[in-house]
Design an enzyme around this catalytic site. Structure first.
Site, PDB file in Angstrom:
ATOM      1  CB  ALA A 174      -0.969  -0.012   1.189  1.00  0.00           C
ATOM      2  N   GLY A 232      11.868   4.463   8.053  1.00  0.00           N
ATOM      3  CA  GLY A 232      11.329   5.809   8.262  1.00  0.00           C
ATOM      4  C   GLY A 232      11.284   6.209   9.731  1.00  0.00           C
ATOM      5  CD  GLN A 233      12.170  11.488  12.947  1.00  0.00           C
ATOM      6  OE1 GLN A 233      12.926  12.132  12.234  1.00  0.00           O
ATOM      7  NE2 GLN A 233      11.376  12.037  13.854  1.00  0.00           N
ATOM      8  CG  HIS A 278       6.073   2.946   1.617  1.00  0.00           C
ATOM      9  ND1 HIS A 278       4.712   3.086   1.524  1.00  0.00           N
ATOM     10  CD2 HIS A 278       6.309   2.234   2.745  1.00  0.00           C
ATOM     11  CE1 HIS A 278       4.140   2.483   2.561  1.00  0.00           C
ATOM     12  NE2 HIS A 278       5.081   1.964   3.314  1.00  0.00           N
TER      13      HIS A 278
HETATM   14  P1  AMP Z   1       5.219   0.038   6.394  1.00  0.00           P
HETATM   15  O1  AMP Z   1       4.877  -0.359   5.000  1.00  0.00           O
HETATM   16  O2  AMP Z   1       4.193   0.900   7.050  1.00  0.00           O
HETATM   17  O3  AMP Z   1       5.706  -1.109   7.232  1.00  0.00           O
HETATM   18  O4  AMP Z   1       6.478   1.019   6.237  1.00  0.00           O
HETATM   19  C1  AMP Z   1       7.637   0.614   5.565  1.00  0.00           C
HETATM   20  C2  AMP Z   1       8.712   1.644   5.834  1.00  0.00           C
HETATM   21  O5  AMP Z   1       8.273   2.925   5.368  1.00  0.00           O
HETATM   22  C3  AMP Z   1       9.024   1.794   7.329  1.00  0.00           C
HETATM   23  O6  AMP Z   1      10.422   1.918   7.498  1.00  0.00           O
HETATM   24  C4  AMP Z   1       8.305   3.063   7.686  1.00  0.00           C
HETATM   25  O7  AMP Z   1       8.877   3.750   8.777  1.00  0.00           O
HETATM   26  C5  AMP Z   1       8.456   3.881   6.407  1.00  0.00           C
HETATM   27  N1  AMP Z   1       7.443   4.925   6.338  1.00  0.00           N
HETATM   28  C6  AMP Z   1       6.118   4.790   6.598  1.00  0.00           C
HETATM   29  N2  AMP Z   1       5.504   5.982   6.495  1.00  0.00           N
HETATM   30  C7  AMP Z   1       6.470   6.899   6.173  1.00  0.00           C
HETATM   31  C8  AMP Z   1       6.463   8.301   5.941  1.00  0.00           C
HETATM   32  N3  AMP Z   1       5.351   9.028   6.017  1.00  0.00           N
HETATM   33  N4  AMP Z   1       7.639   8.902   5.627  1.00  0.00           N
HETATM   34  C9  AMP Z   1       8.789   8.184   5.547  1.00  0.00           C
HETATM   35  N5  AMP Z   1       8.852   6.842   5.762  1.00  0.00           N
HETATM   36  C10 AMP Z   1       7.715   6.221   6.076  1.00  0.00           C
END
Ligand code: AMP
Length: 282
Positions: A32, A149-150, A37
């Site tokens: 998603a 991501g932070q 990302h």
């Molecule tokens: P997820 O798909 O939610 O597991 O996220 C995958 C990676 O994307 C993780 O390292 C998250 O911290 C990073 N991430 C999610 N949202 C953001 C954002 N708004 N900005 C930067 N990185 C993000």
């Protein structure tokens, strides 16, 4: 862009890349995909000849089965975005590929206090699940550089600890949070908000900016209390608002004006749980 579904085939391919001298950057995701990302993928692609992106909705890290069931899946659009962003390899494993011995596991990762604070406290077992998938993915991919991501501040700390525990030769790069124009941190879960919820959701970044503006040496509790009131006025059910030490995540009750701080929020807009954070300085 090459697509792999099997771990062994990916590992063999990446071994060849490493032998020919290419450093491997890795961006683990649950799909998603949004621009947050994509920013991680672009950071990796700018620094590494090979960027691997995994898309895997990890059942082991969902403490709430409904959250897992409702997690958005947009695979076709994701693949288009990945090709545009410069990903070289996409890894799309099945659950059986990641957990060949099934989901129950005796392995326990010693995360210390991180597992008792904030997300650790409110989502029991979540970080064990994160470690489990990251342990497996890092061994399959063997990256030199890992981009996260932070936005998931505590998760970055957990993964840093995991890398040390496992003694893996990988460097974690924590990348800035990308936000919508109104301040809402981009998140796959935002697509689950209805129109009203989407409007209310800006309350989280507004509260974090309020804390950033207002923080001053001395007691922090009244700022936390006001923040909770602000969130509740936006129909949020609050798990926590914390003003914490940026390195340990222990809550800071009295600030000396110098200790690096981070403010973190987790709150529900109806059944959608959102998290966000901002670092604080004077
Ligand atoms: P997820 O798909 O939610 O597991 O996220 C995958 C990676 O994307 C993780 O390292 C998250 O911290 C990073 N991430 C999610 N949202 C953001 C954002 N708004 N900005 C930067 N990185 C993000």
């Amino acid at each position: 862009m090459i697509l792999f579904k099997k771990a062994a085939a990916l590992t063999t391919h990446l071994q060849q890349c490493r032998t020919s001298g290419a450093s491997i950057g890795f961006v683990p995701t649950m799909g998603a995909l949004h621009q947050g990302h994509i920013s991680l993928i672009m950071a990796s692609a700018a620094a590494n000849p090979v960027t691997v992106v995994s898309i895997f909705v990890n059942p082991a890290q969902f403490n709430d089965p409904k959250d897992f069931e409702k997690y958005p899946v947009t695979l076709e659009k994701d693949l288009e975005l990945l090709a545009q962003a410069g990903a070289s390899i996409v890894f799309l494993p099945s659950v059986a590929e990641i957990y060949p011995d099934g989901l129950s596991s005796p392995v326990h990762y010693d995360l210390g206090r991180l597992e008792q604070l904030l997300e650790g406290k409110y989502r029991p077992g979540h970080f064990q699940g994160v470690c489990r998938v990251m342990d497996r993915l890092l061994r399959i991919v063997g990256p030199a550089h890992l981009y996260m991501g932070q936005k998931d501040y505590q998760q970055c700390m957990v993964v840093e600890r995991l890398i040390k525990l496992l003694n893996l030769p990988v460097q974690l790069h924590t990348c800035p949070t990308l936000r919508e124009a109104d301040g809402l941190a981009m998140s796959s879960r935002n697509t689950r908000l209805d129109e009203r919820g989407r409007q209310n959701a800006t309350g989280i970044s507004a509260v974090l900016r309020f804390i950033q503006r207002s923080i001053a040496p001395g007691a922090t509790q009244s700022l936390v209390d006001t923040s909770i009131e602000m969130l509740e006025a936006n129909d949020f059910r609050v798990d926590y608002v914390s003003i914490a030490d940026a390195q340990t995540l222990e809550p800071v009750q009295q600030w000396n004006g110098r200790q690096p701080l981070v403010a973190l929020v987790a709150a529900f807009q109806r059944e959608v749980r959102l998290i966000d954070n901002m670092t604080l300085s004077r």
